[in-house]
Write a protein that holds these residues in place. Sequence first.
Motif, short mmCIF file in Angstrom:
data_model
loop_
_atom_site.label_atom_id
_atom_site.label_comp_id
_atom_site.label_asym_id
_atom_site.label_seq_id
_atom_site.Cartn_x
_atom_site.Cartn_y
_atom_site.Cartn_z
N LEU A 150 53.97 44.07 -3.28
CA LEU A 150 52.86 43.13 -2.03
C LEU A 150 52.86 42.07 -2.17
O LEU A 150 52.29 41.26 -1.89
CB LEU A 150 51.41 43.78 -4.19
CG LEU A 150 50.51 42.34 -3.85
CD1 LEU A 150 48.78 42.53 -1.53
CD2 LEU A 150 49.67 42.55 -4.37
N ALA A 151 54.09 41.30 -3.48
CA ALA A 151 54.66 39.89 -2.85
C ALA A 151 55.51 40.02 -1.91
O ALA A 151 54.96 39.30 -1.80
CB ALA A 151 56.41 39.84 -4.08
N ASN A 152 55.67 41.10 -1.32
CA ASN A 152 56.20 40.80 0.03
C ASN A 152 55.58 40.82 1.28
O ASN A 152 55.53 39.99 2.10
CB ASN A 152 57.49 42.17 0.53
CG ASN A 152 58.42 42.80 -0.65
OD1 ASN A 152 58.98 41.18 -1.34
ND2 ASN A 152 59.19 43.43 -0.97
N THR A 153 55.12 41.83 1.07
CA THR A 153 52.97 41.69 1.87
C THR A 153 52.38 40.49 2.92
O THR A 153 52.65 40.01 3.13
CB THR A 153 52.30 42.99 1.78
OG1 THR A 153 52.80 44.46 1.48
CG2 THR A 153 50.47 43.28 2.65
N ILE A 159 52.44 37.62 5.55
CA ILE A 159 51.13 36.76 6.00
C ILE A 159 51.03 35.56 5.70
O ILE A 159 50.42 34.70 6.49
CB ILE A 159 50.22 37.85 5.07
CG1 ILE A 159 49.69 39.41 4.46
CG2 ILE A 159 48.63 37.05 5.36
CD1 ILE A 159 48.74 40.02 3.93
N ALA A 160 51.26 34.89 4.56
CA ALA A 160 51.79 33.58 4.42
C ALA A 160 52.39 33.00 5.87
O ALA A 160 52.47 31.70 6.26
CB ALA A 160 52.47 32.90 3.41
N LYS A 161 53.48 33.84 5.97
CA LYS A 161 54.33 33.57 6.84
C LYS A 161 53.48 33.84 8.98
O LYS A 161 53.81 32.78 8.75
CB LYS A 161 55.65 33.98 6.83
CG LYS A 161 56.70 33.08 5.67
CD LYS A 161 57.80 34.56 5.93
CE LYS A 161 58.36 34.14 4.65
NZ LYS A 161 59.81 34.32 4.49
N LEU A 176 48.59 31.27 -1.18
CA LEU A 176 48.92 32.61 -0.94
C LEU A 176 50.06 32.83 -2.30
O LEU A 176 50.93 32.96 -3.34
CB LEU A 176 49.86 33.29 -0.05
CG LEU A 176 47.95 33.46 0.85
CD1 LEU A 176 48.48 34.41 2.45
CD2 LEU A 176 46.80 34.31 -0.40
N ALA A 177 51.21 31.04 -2.43
CA ALA A 177 52.29 31.24 -3.43
C ALA A 177 51.87 31.66 -4.51
O ALA A 177 52.70 32.40 -5.27
CB ALA A 177 52.33 29.71 -2.80
N VAL A 218 41.87 39.91 4.20
CA VAL A 218 42.81 38.90 5.16
C VAL A 218 42.21 38.10 6.58
O VAL A 218 42.51 37.04 5.99
CB VAL A 218 44.32 39.33 5.41
CG1 VAL A 218 44.81 38.95 6.33
CG2 VAL A 218 44.95 40.15 3.64
N ASP A 219 40.98 38.66 7.21
CA ASP A 219 40.50 37.72 8.12
C ASP A 219 40.28 37.47 7.11
O ASP A 219 39.56 35.45 8.63
CB ASP A 219 39.79 38.95 9.12
CG ASP A 219 39.90 38.38 10.43
OD1 ASP A 219 40.89 37.64 11.04
OD2 ASP A 219 38.85 37.95 10.30
#
Length: 598
Positions: free
Chosen positions: A247-250, A254-256, A182-183, A163-164
Amino acid sequence: MKAKFMKSARTGIALLALSMFAGMTGGVSVADEENLRGDNRGTRIFGADWAGRSVVHAVNGMAATSHPLSSMVAIDVLKAGGNAVDAAIAANAAIGLMEPTGNGIGGDLFVIIWDPKTQKLYGLNGSGRSAKGQTLADLKARLDGADGIPSWGSLPITVPGTVDGWFEMHDKFGRQSMADNLAPAIKYAREGFPVTQVIAEYMEIYRARYEKQHAAGVIEEIDNYRATYLIDGKAPVEGQVFKNPDLANTLEKIAKGGRDAFYKGEIADTIDAYFKRIGGPLRKRDFAEHTSTWVEPVSVNYRGYDVWELPPNGQGIAALQMLNILEAYDLKSMGHNSADYLHVMTEAKKLAFEDRARFYADPDFVDIPVDGLLSKDYAAERRKLIDMQKAALEVDHGDPKLLQGDTIYMTVADKDGMMVSLIQSNYRGMGSGLVADGLGFIFQDRGAQFSLTEGHPNVYAPGKRPFHTIIPAFMTKDDVPLMSFGLMGGAMQPQGHVQMVVNIVDFGMNLQEAGDAARFHHIGSTEPTWRGRMQDGGRLELESGVRAEVVEELRRRGHTVKITTGPFGGYQAIWRNPVSGVLSGATEMRKDGAAIGY
């Protein structure tokens, strides 16, 4: 890039004519029967008969990944105005969902990027570190006398760097927002996608393995894995729709919230609580203090082409060491996959891998003699140890200071000339087997690659990056970008990189032929964990496309040879024509992937 295999083309045309003749007459002659292979393969009319498909060509953009939907995600991002970095991030996020057997946000990332604006290569080391609160003595006490770190459970887990790594890439080169990048993965995770053949097979393999390791007490808890990756208690089968709403929630968080949502916010809190509950050593502090590192790629010149890798803690320079050793041999005259060719390739690998075992480690902790390891003089000294008539049973590492002076690979290119060579992994297949509460991803088990031998460069230490197998690669000529490529698969990677370069440079194969040609894989060299030295020459694994008389000759020279289905890695590549700018893509026939351009 023009293939030199007209003989194969003529053979294909001849067989086509033969089949038409047989259809008209009802049979074939005895002489013609000698041309029939009998292995149930169809025959390509043009190009090498072993190539699974033609090279894909386009001018506006190209993506080559090990999953067709991931490749399409990258193309959609390019069409929407994103650049190659945006597309690579989007595709990597998607493939972490779609190919969890090889990667995900619980793993690490390495990347090489060609930036057309600065006309320069950039390297990113996105690997994570061990727990800062656990010493070597603490770890050995928990291992209770074991001579190595297990591949499962909490002990081999290091901080996930992916992610980083995404945000570092995006901050430096990205064009569209990370939320947009990420969408697609978020949408697929929530709505589902059909599981492909190879991935379905591996998901069942790892289901059985995790259940066994949990029963043995190595994996501390397994309910979260079962809830995330099984459907009605079973691994998904080919064609079955799989969803991962956690994973969608995670990914939405991250997107927000950006990278800090993962390393400092709610996600990090969940991870911290989970490891405390199961007795794992990582804590929120380890995540909060994580950083990626921009590094200078290193290269050697091989027959006029500059081949680029990243420096340690990865193993990329092993490929460069092999190329330096091999450059003095006329591989083309030996013949592809001949006994001489496979012998010298294997012996060069043995030499490079002894250095790999002795010197490659986290450069923040040890001084690695990279310049010496990559010098032509050093290669010449090492080359003297190769006997063309006898396989070496054991070799020692060199002294370069005397000469101072399961994983996914994917690549994306855009119309402006930016090219991204990216590799990402959970290490052994799906990783540790541990899934934090409600997060939807498995943690990597990369820490299993630490040595426990005090004084060794790769010995475990708090806050240290372990030796890494995953390596992206790149090739230029006269400072002009030509090819972004990689071949995943543990210790196969340097060997695979060398085979791809040699197939293209020495044997004139095109991108697809280079990847589909039969490969070798030597195992048994001394490992960077420093457990056991090679004393029996190891084992040379070959695909069935190697001729029987070659296998017999290799055994005569002392090689232990096994014909097997793998592991021979997973290859992807993009070539950019330096004159026309046309992009050519190839993907791996041994995987589920696709090269797509527009």
